[in-house]
Design a protein around this motif. Structure first.
Motif, PDB file in Angstrom:
ATOM      1  N   GLN A   1      65.557   9.623 114.208  1.00  0.00           N
ATOM      2  CA  GLN A   1      65.908   8.045 114.567  1.00  0.00           C
ATOM      3  C   GLN A   1      67.325   8.378 115.299  1.00  0.00           C
ATOM      4  O   GLN A   1      67.896   7.203 115.100  1.00  0.00           O
ATOM      5  CB  GLN A   1      65.787   6.999 112.996  1.00  0.00           C
ATOM      6  N   GLU A   2      67.760  10.286 114.722  1.00  0.00           N
ATOM      7  CA  GLU A   2      69.306  10.061 115.239  1.00  0.00           C
ATOM      8  C   GLU A   2      69.750   9.365 117.186  1.00  0.00           C
ATOM      9  O   GLU A   2      68.491   9.620 117.730  1.00  0.00           O
ATOM     10  CB  GLU A   2      69.155  11.534 115.620  1.00  0.00           C
ATOM     11  N   LYS A   3      70.772   8.603 117.030  1.00  0.00           N
ATOM     12  CA  LYS A   3      71.050   8.118 118.376  1.00  0.00           C
ATOM     13  C   LYS A   3      72.641   8.796 118.619  1.00  0.00           C
ATOM     14  O   LYS A   3      73.180   8.612 117.782  1.00  0.00           O
ATOM     15  CB  LYS A   3      71.968   6.691 118.096  1.00  0.00           C
ATOM     16  N   TYR A   4      72.762   9.283 120.210  1.00  0.00           N
ATOM     17  CA  TYR A   4      73.266   9.905 120.354  1.00  0.00           C
ATOM     18  C   TYR A   4      74.217  10.137 122.258  1.00  0.00           C
ATOM     19  O   TYR A   4      72.805   9.567 123.004  1.00  0.00           O
ATOM     20  CB  TYR A   4      72.495  11.738 120.437  1.00  0.00           C
ATOM     21  N   ASP A   5      74.518  10.823 122.566  1.00  0.00           N
ATOM     22  CA  ASP A   5      75.180  10.652 123.694  1.00  0.00           C
ATOM     23  C   ASP A   5      74.562  12.039 124.227  1.00  0.00           C
ATOM     24  O   ASP A   5      75.169  13.052 123.532  1.00  0.00           O
ATOM     25  CB  ASP A   5      76.774   9.656 124.105  1.00  0.00           C
ATOM     26  N   GLY A   6      74.118  12.300 125.519  1.00  0.00           N
ATOM     27  CA  GLY A   6      74.250  13.158 126.201  1.00  0.00           C
ATOM     28  C   GLY A   6      73.947  13.639 127.476  1.00  0.00           C
ATOM     29  O   GLY A   6      74.516  12.627 128.053  1.00  0.00           O
ATOM     30  N   PHE A   7      73.070  14.764 127.958  1.00  0.00           N
ATOM     31  CA  PHE A   7      73.048  14.242 129.297  1.00  0.00           C
ATOM     32  C   PHE A   7      71.620  15.036 129.154  1.00  0.00           C
ATOM     33  O   PHE A   7      71.149  15.545 128.733  1.00  0.00           O
ATOM     34  CB  PHE A   7      74.318  15.896 129.531  1.00  0.00           C
TER      35      PHE A   7
ATOM     36  N   ILE B   1      55.154  18.898 119.713  1.00  0.00           N
ATOM     37  CA  ILE B   1      56.891  18.630 119.292  1.00  0.00           C
ATOM     38  C   ILE B   1      57.497  17.584 118.747  1.00  0.00           C
ATOM     39  O   ILE B   1      56.894  16.345 119.098  1.00  0.00           O
ATOM     40  CB  ILE B   1      57.389  19.006 120.576  1.00  0.00           C
ATOM     41  N   ALA B   2      57.771  17.771 117.303  1.00  0.00           N
ATOM     42  CA  ALA B   2      58.137  16.984 117.077  1.00  0.00           C
ATOM     43  C   ALA B   2      59.194  15.590 117.742  1.00  0.00           C
ATOM     44  O   ALA B   2      59.726  16.067 118.686  1.00  0.00           O
ATOM     45  CB  ALA B   2      58.890  17.543 115.474  1.00  0.00           C
ATOM     46  N   LEU B   3      59.102  14.200 117.115  1.00  0.00           N
ATOM     47  CA  LEU B   3      60.400  13.446 118.606  1.00  0.00           C
ATOM     48  C   LEU B   3      60.965  14.104 118.797  1.00  0.00           C
ATOM     49  O   LEU B   3      61.933  13.957 119.944  1.00  0.00           O
ATOM     50  CB  LEU B   3      59.796  12.250 118.208  1.00  0.00           C
ATOM     51  N   ALA B   4      61.914  13.940 117.161  1.00  0.00           N
ATOM     52  CA  ALA B   4      63.754  14.785 117.608  1.00  0.00           C
ATOM     53  C   ALA B   4      63.941  16.172 118.620  1.00  0.00           C
ATOM     54  O   ALA B   4      64.886  15.426 119.049  1.00  0.00           O
ATOM     55  CB  ALA B   4      64.238  14.763 116.182  1.00  0.00           C
ATOM     56  N   ASP B   5      62.804  16.556 117.904  1.00  0.00           N
ATOM     57  CA  ASP B   5      62.785  18.027 118.910  1.00  0.00           C
ATOM     58  C   ASP B   5      62.397  17.866 120.501  1.00  0.00           C
ATOM     59  O   ASP B   5      63.769  18.595 121.562  1.00  0.00           O
ATOM     60  CB  ASP B   5      62.133  19.105 118.675  1.00  0.00           C
ATOM     61  N   PHE B   6      61.735  16.341 120.531  1.00  0.00           N
ATOM     62  CA  PHE B   6      61.561  16.544 122.261  1.00  0.00           C
ATOM     63  C   PHE B   6      62.690  16.086 122.963  1.00  0.00           C
ATOM     64  O   PHE B   6      62.933  16.167 124.011  1.00  0.00           O
ATOM     65  CB  PHE B   6      60.425  15.737 121.986  1.00  0.00           C
TER      66      PHE B   6
END
Length: 193
Positions: A27-33, A93-98
């Motif tokens: 459920q981690e929310k984050y900003d990236g590229f 692949i686990a959703l967080a890793d995906f």
């Protein structure tokens, strides 16, 4: 020695509490590229990355915000618009890793700027060329689907431009692109001379 039932239930509760932080990472929310060039129909980006009518390429390095998760999808915001990156063919692949595969912390633009002009141009055009590294192929084409490519260290990666247009990227012993095998039309779409 027999464990009393109340101790066993306490152990199960403790185990559940220990695993809770792992479940929360999905459920981690984050900003990236964006890790790589990905094709979108305006709301859906599939891990198959098919080049179908009506899809546009969202360039590698585009700022992305992960806003949540759904069933086999990572909800994102790109250029102010809601989209989803669908885990259609890499469900091992686990959703967080995906999510971390496709939305990376560091902008790939800095690395791309250090590549030879021929490699930079191929990545910009979502194509591959002789001598590219695996990382450069990923930036240009996205990840090959894991259901068909379980080992990213393999000397052959399978991709598809559509359901019926497969192409195979070959790597030499040094991990550099040595060629592509496909039909002539698909080759024109993926190979930069």
């Amino acid at each position: 020695m027999r464990i009393p039932p109340f101790h066993l239930s306490g152990a199960l509760v403790a185990l559940a509490l220990l695993s809770a932080p792992l479940a929360a990472t999905a459920q981690e929310k984050y900003d990236g590229f964006l890790c790589c060039n990905m094709r979108s129909d305006g709301s859906w980006i599939s891990d198959s990355n098919y080049s179908e009518n009506g899809k546009r390429v969202i360039p590698v390095g585009t700022p992305v915000s992960v806003t949540g998760y759904g069933r086999h999808r990572v909800n994102v915001r790109i250029d102010g618009a809601r989209q989803a990156i669908g885990n259609d063919y890499s469900r091992d692949i686990a959703l967080a890793d995906f999510a971390r595969r496709y939305v990376v912390n560091e902008d790939p633009a800095a690395k791309i700027a250090g590549y030879p002009a021929k490699i930079q141009e191929a990545i910009k055009r979502a194509k591959i060329t002789t001598g590219m590294t695996r990382e450069q192929v990923l930036m240009a084409l996205g990840y090959p689907i894991s259901s068909e490519n379980p080992d990213l260290g393999a000397n052959l990666w399978r991709y598809w431009m559509s359901s019926f247009a497969e192409f195979q990227v070959q790597f030499d012993a040094n991990g550099r692109v040595s060629g592509v095998t496909t039909d002539p039309n698909t080759r024109n779409l993926v190979w930069a001379d």
